[in-house]
Design a protein around this motif. Structure first.
Motif, PDB file in Angstrom:
ATOM      1  N   UNK A   1       0.715  -1.307  -0.071  1.00 36.55           N
ATOM      2  CA  UNK A   1      -0.035  -0.082   0.011  1.00 36.55           C
ATOM      3  C   UNK A   1       0.702   1.213  -0.025  1.00 36.55           C
ATOM      4  N   UNK A   2       2.237   1.013   0.373  1.00 32.93           N
ATOM      5  CA  UNK A   2       3.089   2.401   0.510  1.00 32.93           C
ATOM      6  C   UNK A   2       4.097   1.985   1.330  1.00 32.93           C
ATOM      7  N   UNK A   3       5.001   3.285   1.511  1.00 32.18           N
ATOM      8  CA  UNK A   3       6.199   3.002   2.155  1.00 32.18           C
ATOM      9  C   UNK A   3       6.718   4.416   2.738  1.00 32.18           C
ATOM     10  N   UNK A   4       7.022   4.273   4.178  1.00 33.15           N
ATOM     11  CA  UNK A   4       7.259   5.666   4.411  1.00 33.15           C
ATOM     12  C   UNK A   4       8.691   5.350   5.394  1.00 33.15           C
ATOM     13  N   UNK A   5       9.502   6.299   5.227  1.00 32.59           N
ATOM     14  CA  UNK A   5      10.717   6.201   6.019  1.00 32.59           C
ATOM     15  C   UNK A   5      10.942   7.531   6.774  1.00 32.59           C
ATOM     16  N   UNK A   6      11.690   7.741   7.875  1.00 32.87           N
ATOM     17  CA  UNK A   6      12.028   8.967   8.351  1.00 32.87           C
ATOM     18  C   UNK A   6      13.339   9.242   8.088  1.00 32.87           C
ATOM     19  N   UNK A   7      13.606  10.667   7.824  1.00 32.90           N
ATOM     20  CA  UNK A   7      14.850  11.108   7.557  1.00 32.90           C
ATOM     21  C   UNK A   7      15.418  12.096   8.674  1.00 32.90           C
TER      22      UNK A   7
ATOM     23  N   UNK B   1      10.961  13.304   6.378  1.00 25.43           N
ATOM     24  CA  UNK B   1      10.536  11.961   5.816  1.00 25.43           C
ATOM     25  C   UNK B   1      10.221  11.885   4.409  1.00 25.43           C
ATOM     26  N   UNK B   2      10.115  10.658   3.884  1.00 24.37           N
ATOM     27  CA  UNK B   2       9.896  10.335   2.401  1.00 24.37           C
ATOM     28  C   UNK B   2       9.122   9.374   2.357  1.00 24.37           C
ATOM     29  N   UNK B   3       8.258   8.873   1.331  1.00 26.27           N
ATOM     30  CA  UNK B   3       7.682   7.786   0.974  1.00 26.27           C
ATOM     31  C   UNK B   3       6.511   8.068   0.119  1.00 26.27           C
ATOM     32  N   UNK B   4       5.681   7.192  -0.147  1.00 24.73           N
ATOM     33  CA  UNK B   4       4.523   6.814  -1.128  1.00 24.73           C
ATOM     34  C   UNK B   4       3.592   6.216  -0.665  1.00 24.73           C
ATOM     35  N   UNK B   5       2.417   6.642  -0.923  1.00 23.05           N
ATOM     36  CA  UNK B   5       1.152   5.678  -0.659  1.00 23.05           C
ATOM     37  C   UNK B   5       0.327   5.781  -1.948  1.00 23.05           C
ATOM     38  N   UNK B   6      -0.161   4.406  -2.091  1.00 21.20           N
ATOM     39  CA  UNK B   6      -1.003   4.016  -3.334  1.00 21.20           C
ATOM     40  C   UNK B   6      -0.229   3.980  -4.653  1.00 21.20           C
ATOM     41  N   UNK B   7       0.421   5.051  -5.020  1.00 21.66           N
ATOM     42  CA  UNK B   7       1.013   5.258  -6.191  1.00 21.66           C
ATOM     43  C   UNK B   7       2.640   5.409  -6.106  1.00 21.66           C
ATOM     44  N   UNK B   8       3.291   4.464  -6.341  1.00 26.20           N
ATOM     45  CA  UNK B   8       4.773   4.424  -6.300  1.00 26.20           C
ATOM     46  C   UNK B   8       5.256   5.721  -6.768  1.00 26.20           C
TER      47      UNK B   8
ATOM     48  N   UNK C   1       5.710  10.699  -5.111  1.00 33.34           N
ATOM     49  CA  UNK C   1       6.419  10.786  -3.764  1.00 33.34           C
ATOM     50  C   UNK C   1       5.871  11.693  -2.887  1.00 33.34           C
ATOM     51  N   UNK C   2       5.880  11.622  -1.746  1.00 33.12           N
ATOM     52  CA  UNK C   2       5.759  12.642  -0.658  1.00 33.12           C
ATOM     53  C   UNK C   2       6.921  12.728   0.272  1.00 33.12           C
ATOM     54  N   UNK C   3       7.418  13.973   0.555  1.00 30.39           N
ATOM     55  CA  UNK C   3       8.499  14.214   1.379  1.00 30.39           C
ATOM     56  C   UNK C   3       8.086  15.448   2.386  1.00 30.39           C
ATOM     57  N   UNK C   4       9.237  15.617   3.074  1.00 34.10           N
ATOM     58  CA  UNK C   4       8.965  16.884   4.429  1.00 34.10           C
ATOM     59  C   UNK C   4       7.906  16.658   5.132  1.00 34.10           C
ATOM     60  N   UNK C   5       7.322  17.802   5.472  1.00 36.95           N
ATOM     61  CA  UNK C   5       6.226  17.481   6.562  1.00 36.95           C
ATOM     62  C   UNK C   5       4.994  16.600   6.389  1.00 36.95           C
ATOM     63  N   UNK C   6       4.620  16.772   4.828  1.00 35.36           N
ATOM     64  CA  UNK C   6       3.252  15.866   4.585  1.00 35.36           C
ATOM     65  C   UNK C   6       3.849  14.482   4.829  1.00 35.36           C
ATOM     66  N   UNK C   7       5.080  14.055   4.690  1.00 33.05           N
ATOM     67  CA  UNK C   7       5.508  12.642   4.760  1.00 33.05           C
ATOM     68  C   UNK C   7       5.736  12.320   6.376  1.00 33.05           C
TER      69      UNK C   7
ATOM     70  N   UNK D   1       3.319   9.786  11.180  1.00 34.03           N
ATOM     71  CA  UNK D   1       2.685   9.762  12.209  1.00 34.03           C
ATOM     72  C   UNK D   1       1.172   9.191  12.209  1.00 34.03           C
ATOM     73  N   UNK D   2       0.514   9.262  11.077  1.00 35.58           N
ATOM     74  CA  UNK D   2      -0.893   8.715  10.890  1.00 35.58           C
ATOM     75  C   UNK D   2      -0.673   7.392  11.003  1.00 35.58           C
ATOM     76  N   UNK D   3       0.468   6.720  10.496  1.00 38.35           N
ATOM     77  CA  UNK D   3       0.307   5.319  10.678  1.00 38.35           C
ATOM     78  C   UNK D   3       0.834   4.890  11.865  1.00 38.35           C
ATOM     79  N   UNK D   4       1.502   5.486  12.588  1.00 37.60           N
ATOM     80  CA  UNK D   4       1.752   5.300  13.938  1.00 37.60           C
ATOM     81  C   UNK D   4       0.655   5.309  14.969  1.00 37.60           C
ATOM     82  N   UNK D   5      -0.328   6.399  14.390  1.00 35.78           N
ATOM     83  CA  UNK D   5      -1.682   6.678  15.275  1.00 35.78           C
ATOM     84  C   UNK D   5      -2.536   5.357  15.247  1.00 35.78           C
ATOM     85  N   UNK D   6      -2.645   4.779  13.788  1.00 37.18           N
ATOM     86  CA  UNK D   6      -3.383   3.444  13.688  1.00 37.18           C
ATOM     87  C   UNK D   6      -3.147   2.617  14.452  1.00 37.18           C
ATOM     88  N   UNK D   7      -1.663   2.441  14.781  1.00 33.80           N
ATOM     89  CA  UNK D   7      -1.206   1.268  15.367  1.00 33.80           C
ATOM     90  C   UNK D   7      -1.602   1.469  16.957  1.00 33.80           C
ATOM     91  N   UNK D   8      -1.328   2.915  17.261  1.00 32.14           N
ATOM     92  CA  UNK D   8      -2.009   3.187  18.708  1.00 32.14           C
ATOM     93  C   UNK D   8      -3.486   2.908  18.975  1.00 32.14           C
TER      94      UNK D   8
END
Ligand SMILES: Cc1cc2nc3c(=O)[nH]c(=O)nc-3n(C[C@H](O)[C@H](O)[C@H](O)COP(=O)(O)OP(=O)(O)OC[C@H]3O[C@@H](n4cnc5c(N)ncnc54)[C@H](O)[C@@H]3O)c2cc1C
Length: 365
Positions: free
Chosen positions: A314-320, A325-332, A335-341, A346-353
């Motif tokens: 579904x996607x991949x994000x890594x912190x820099x 951070x940098x990553x992608x979601x749904x479409x490889x 790319x999303x980077x900086x604060x949106x990434x 954080x949204x991914x971590x919040x889901x786990x929370x």
């Protein structure tokens, strides 16, 4: 019906949460030696966060998802898996826990020996799960000599960016990677973004170079048949432990030869599922396979055939570092980077929370 899950990481807890939905009347158990679930995806942040922030007590999670937690370590081997399958029992301390289904989700092995202060050995990434390991990571961050990170996978790079953020001014960093590229499975644009950030940090990058050893203030490496030696204040080893994994079919049933072993399932980093679209050692994969294996257990219990796991990444994000951070979601390609990434991570971590607090939002994807 009694189901035992061995290991309360991402795969194990996702499995237990899903079991609460698909087999609500089953008697559900977790066996894990720790009193808490550890958020391994945040281990690189232990330079700026106490390890206790990454721990979530199992007791309230067990109440929310209605399972019993047994504090015990039970090590599997292929022969033991066969024996447990034959007997339908798992030895837990002096007791035997009878089961109809056993799901093994023990992750990758941790480090059991303590890092020594006198002669600093290389710090293995797995040791960051312990206080002494985190202290060794902090000493590495504080050394004035060049600190080296070995292994440019996502985990190693995330640690490198964290080190860069806290190192004393002018204290040099190095990166050693045996391959000629980083994260080959990820899009080219993502690799480019990572290299751009590394360039800005003035890091001594050695691609196509093998780490050999560290001692007496020097790191030894080899490249193109030549040996190299450079000054080193310390080394963080992020090469991943070389371990045996449990072979399972595409629904998570553990295989004995080519046949499923009755009542035994496996998911997460400890398992290799055959013929599936992707099998990365990530929390995302562990969560989704943990959920899928719960469905497999339910289908087998109902006498139905299990369904193969057939989903795409579904996607991949890594912190820099702390603020990038940098990553992608749904479409490889997108790319999303900086604060949106950073926000996406954080949204991914919040889901786990949410899952740890009793709400399974993973059902939506
Ligand atoms: C620094 C770092 C950063 C990372 N960042 C990311 C990221 O940003 N995104 C991402 O998706 N992934 C990331 N990962 C990878 C991710 O953490 C793992 O893929 C994930 O933890 C695997 O989940 P798991 O459930 O298989 O195992 P784990 O989370 O390792 O859980 C295993 C559980 O089993 C228990 N256990 C172990 N042995 C036994 C035993 N013998 N008996 C009983 N219980 C046992 C352990 O106590 C633990 O609770 C990162 C990893 C590291 C190290």
């Amino acid at each position: 019906m009694r189901i035992v899950v061995l290991g309360g990481g991402y795969a194990g807890l996702a499995c237990l949460a899903r079991l609460a939905r698909v087999l609500p009347d089953a008697d559900r158990h977790l066996v894990d030696p720790a009193r808490w679930h550890l958020r391994r995806t945040l281990l690189h942040e232990t330079l700026r966060k106490p390890l206790s922030d990454l721990r979530a007590d199992f007791a309230p999670i067990a109440r929310r998802w209605e399972f019993r937690h047994h504090i015990a370590q039970v090590d599997w081997t292929p022969a033991r898996l066969e024996e447990w399958s034959r007997r339908g029992e798992l030895p837990v301390g002096r007791r035997k826990l009878a089961f109809d289904a056993l799901v093994v989700t023990t992750g990758l092995p941790g480090v059991r020996s303590r890092p020594s202060r006198a002669r600093p050995p290389p710090v293995p990434l797995e040791s960051l799960t312990t206080g002494p390991g985190v202290n060794a990571f902090k000493r590495l961050a504080g050394t004035e000599e060049r600190a080296w990170v070995v292994g440019a996978g996502a985990s190693g790079l995330q640690c490198l960016f964290e080190l860069a953020a806290v190192r004393p001014q002018g204290a040099p960093l190095g990166l050693v990677e045996a391959a000629d590229t980083i994260m080959a499975a990820e899009p080219e644009g993502l690799r480019k973004a990572v290299f751009e950030r590394l360039d800005g940090l003035d890091i001594d990058i050695r691609m196509g170079t093998r780490y050999e050893s560290f001692g007496r203030g020097r790191i030894r490496m080899s490249a193109d048949g030549s040996s190299l030696s450079e000054p080193a204040g310390g080394v963080l080893l992020c090469t991943g432990p070389k371990v045996e994994r449990i072979e399972a079919d595409s629904a998570g049933r553990v295989l004995h030869g080519s046949r499923p072993l009755a009542g035994i399932y496996a998911a997460g980093d400890c398992a290799r599922w055959k013929d599936v679209p992707f099998d990365a050692a990530t929390a995302q994969t562990a969560v989704r396979k943990g959920r899928h294996v719960a469905d497999t257990v339910a289908r087998v219990a109902e006498g139905r055939s299990p369904e193969p796991w057939d989903v795409r990444q579904l996607g991949f994000f890594m912190s820099l570092g702390p603020h990038d951070a940098v990553g992608w979601v749904f479409k490889r390609a997108a790319l999303i980077s900086g604060l949106p990434a950073v926000a996406a991570r954080e949204a991914i971590e919040a889901r786990w929370d949410l899952l740890l607090r009793g709400l399974d939002s993973f059902a939506a994807f």
